[in-house]
Write a protein that holds these residues in place. Structure first.
Motif: not given
Length: 211
Positions: A49-67
């Motif tokens: 779960k901890k790794a999954g949360l980290l991955v989810a946050l990173f994938d959200i953040f990369k789209a925010v940064v790109a946009s």
């Protein structure tokens, strides 16, 4: 040329896949275990779960940064945020660096929505949480979320180009989840309750697979 650069910017960010990277550090290819996808939900299944949360946050953040970066670099493109965010989603799903076999785009979709409008993100997130837990399947969230956001975007902006781009993303996300809906029919799709009933869910899936 600016539109192409805007699209490539988003696609580049989408290719950065933390699920794949973390799994490689663990000594395996995440696409060869669990659901076979390089995303947050399969990270929860295969790593925790901890790794999954980290991955989810990173994938959200990369789209925010790109946009956000696209809107800053290409201010004359009205749909720069949506184009770059959408290409980030597509880059996550079809990453050239991973031979076009990535994740399913839920977290990056969330990041694209967040970059567009934080209030829309929060309201849609609350709705999808209720819907997801009511049905007890994660796969309904990206499909319904992408369609609802496209309708919201069209209503708020009246932008036909951005709406068309999002509609293409909707179709891709739906296509990527066809197997999930087939597994729901077969009783082999993991419930959201996998998060706290892991052993029971694994036993249920194995039983239905054998049947």
């Amino acid at each position: 040329m600016q539109i192409l650069m805007c699209a490539l910017l988003g696609y580049f960010f989408g290719n950065i896949n933390p699920a794949f990277i973390i799994a490689k550090f663990k000594g395996f290819d995440i696409r060869e275990r669990g659901s076979g996808n390089a995303g947050a939900s399969n990270t929860v299944i295969t790593i925790g779960k901890k790794a999954g949360l980290l991955v989810a946050l990173f994938d959200i953040f990369k789209a925010v940064v790109a946009s956000t970066l696209a809107a800053y670099l290409f201010p004359h493109i009205k749909f720069a945020k949506i184009l770059s965010g959408s290409c980030c989603i597509l880059g996550h799903i079809f990453p050239v660096l991973m031979k076009f076999h990535g994740g399913k785009g839920l977290a990056s979709l969330g990041g694209t929505i967040l970059a567009f409008n934080p209030l829309t993100f929060v309201l849609l997130l609350l709705f999808e949480i209720v819907l997801g837990f009511s049905i007890d399947y994660v796969c309904v969230v990206p499909v319904t979320g992408s369609i609802i956001f496209t309708l919201i975007y069209a209503f708020i902006t009246g932008d036909p180009v951005g709406t068309t781009i999002l509609s293409v993303v909707d179709l891709v996300i739906l296509y990527k989840h066809i197997e999930n809906f087939k597994r729901i029919q077969n009783g082999t799709e993991a419930h959201i309750s996998f998060l706290w009933k892991k052993e029971q869910e694994i036993a249920r899936i194995k039983k239905n697979t054998n049947d």
